[in-house]
Design a protein around this motif. Structure first.
Motif, PDB file in Angstrom:
ATOM      1  N   TYR A  11      -3.757 -12.892   4.669  1.00  0.00           N
ATOM      2  CA  TYR A  11      -4.781 -11.477   4.712  1.00  0.00           C
ATOM      3  C   TYR A  11      -6.012 -11.865   5.024  1.00  0.00           C
ATOM      4  N   PHE A 170      -1.105  -4.052  -0.809  1.00  0.00           N
ATOM      5  CA  PHE A 170      -0.524  -4.643   0.769  1.00  0.00           C
ATOM      6  C   PHE A 170       0.667  -4.916   0.760  1.00  0.00           C
ATOM      7  N   CYS A 173       3.277  -2.057   0.065  1.00  0.00           N
ATOM      8  CA  CYS A 173       3.487  -1.029   1.378  1.00  0.00           C
ATOM      9  C   CYS A 173       4.160  -2.036   2.272  1.00  0.00           C
ATOM     10  N   GLU A 174       4.139  -3.040   2.313  1.00  0.00           N
ATOM     11  CA  GLU A 174       4.993  -3.797   3.281  1.00  0.00           C
ATOM     12  C   GLU A 174       6.505  -4.060   2.903  1.00  0.00           C
ATOM     13  N   ALA A 203      -5.007   0.221   3.058  1.00  0.00           N
ATOM     14  CA  ALA A 203      -3.562   0.162   3.775  1.00  0.00           C
ATOM     15  C   ALA A 203      -3.432   1.552   4.470  1.00  0.00           C
ATOM     16  N   LEU A 208      -0.952   0.832   7.586  1.00  0.00           N
ATOM     17  CA  LEU A 208       0.018   0.172   6.808  1.00  0.00           C
ATOM     18  C   LEU A 208       0.676   1.108   5.897  1.00  0.00           C
TER      19      LEU A 208
END
Length: 353
Positions: A11, A170, A173-174, A203, A208
């Motif tokens: 990141y 993150f 969400c991924e 995000a 994202l």
């Protein structure tokens, strides 16, 4: 076998790091997001997920923020770090200090740190100081000592900690392909709920995620200053990781609550222990008691009709159950010991749990 990409590299474009920041790592981040079918059945929510942060190197979410804070301290030429802790921060600080070859000192509230966490700080080589007072006393003293001794303070009042911790949002969400409808999380010093909200906002801004989750934080009823709207001078709860009467990130947590349309509420120790046992016996996940506050809160809201319209929720389990082995053994009620005899063994096996 290829090495796991370190969190700082993974990141780098979303963290305050540069080419000169040491790529310090113990393999933090990329923790499991586990589906919880029992909780789905119990609450009626179509998807309930558990973010198992106990899978981090020292067994808690603290490693995400600590790796960034310690790497930046190294970059700045620091030779020592210092923190106050109810346990997990100390374990993480001590481990990353050992990896970075920095001196580390931790200040604990005497008598209120689980054995698993205390032993980690000691074995990693930290200088451990227990003060006769609560966490808020320990943090005040650590702040002052850091200034006097010229050490870098790595508590969550250090903004680099929250920068590292936001990476968990993150990952959620991924894994899901978007942000969840709601996030349920324990609240102690309130840095983690603040960091997750920071991550979800970023995000959505970057594409994202297409939405922001509602943030639901849960304090123990005996240590619930944000819920009460006043400092708790003598906080009490079996969930030692959230036994804090004056959270350092209070304002940020309130901002996360209000901007997301969520809530910060209280759960009793009985609620926490029931959720703790349910996670272990019905989902096969062993977390520390403070982690179970998130699930306790989810269950209470579901029973009261407070989860209407939620289709996908994530509960953050902040630490591994082995952090507090004494609590697990106390709830188990002791071991069954019998003679080395088949009939005795079979009789014991057949006893109800």
């Amino acid at each position: 076998m290829p090495e796991k990409i370190c969190l700082i590299d993974r990141y780098a474009d979303r963290l305050p790091v540069g080419a000169g920041t040491p790529r310090l790592t113990l393999g933090e981040g990329d923790t499991p997001l586990v589906r919880a079918p029992f909780l789905e059945s119990e609450t009626g929510i179509p998807e309930v997920w558990l973010k198992v942060e106990g899978a981090n190197p020292t067994g808690s979410f603290k490693d995400r923020g600590m790796v960034v804070a310690v790497a930046k301290a190294l970059e700045a030429g620091a030779t020592s770090i210092l923190c106050a802790s109810t346990g997990n921060t100390a374990a993480s600080a001590a481990a990353y200090a050992a990896r970075a070859r920095l001196r580390c000192a931790v200040v604990f509230p005497a008598g209120y740190v689980a054995l698993g966490k205390l032993s980690q700080a000691i074995v990693f080589g930290a200088q451990v100081v227990a003060v006769r007072g609560g966490f808020d006393d320990a943090l005040r003293l650590a702040r002052d000592a850091a200034q006097r001794e010229g050490a870098t303070l790595v508590n969550s009042v250090n903004p680099l900690r929250l920068q590292g911790q936001k990476t968990a949002a993150f990952e959620v969400c991924e894994a899901l392909g978007d942000a969840p409808d709601a996030l349920f999380i324990p609240v102690g010093n309130a840095g983690n709920i603040s960091a997750y909200w920071l991550g979800f906002v970023e995000a959505a801004r970057s594409g994202l995620a297409t939405k922001h989750p509602r943030m639901f934080g849960f304090q123990a009823s005996g240590a619930a200053p944000i819920v009460r709207g006043a400092i708790v001078e003598h906080p009490e709860t079996i969930a030692t990781a959230i036994r804090i009467g004056n959270p350092a990130s209070w304002d940020l947590a309130v901002k996360a609550r209000d901007e997301s349309g969520g809530a910060i509420e209280a759960v009793t120790d009985e609620d926490i222990l029931d959720a703790y046992s349910t996670l272990a016996r019905c989902e096969g996940i062993f977390c520390e008691p403070a982690s179970a506050a998130a699930v306790a809160g989810l269950r209470l809201r579901a029973r009261a009709g407070g989860t209407q319209g939620l289709r996908t929720v994530v509960c953050v389990l902040t630490g591994n159950g082995l952090k507090d082995p004494d609590r697990a053994m106390a709830l188990a009620g002791g071991l069954i010991e019998v003679d080395a005899d088949l009939d005795a063994v079979c009789a014991a096996i057949g006893r109800p749990l």
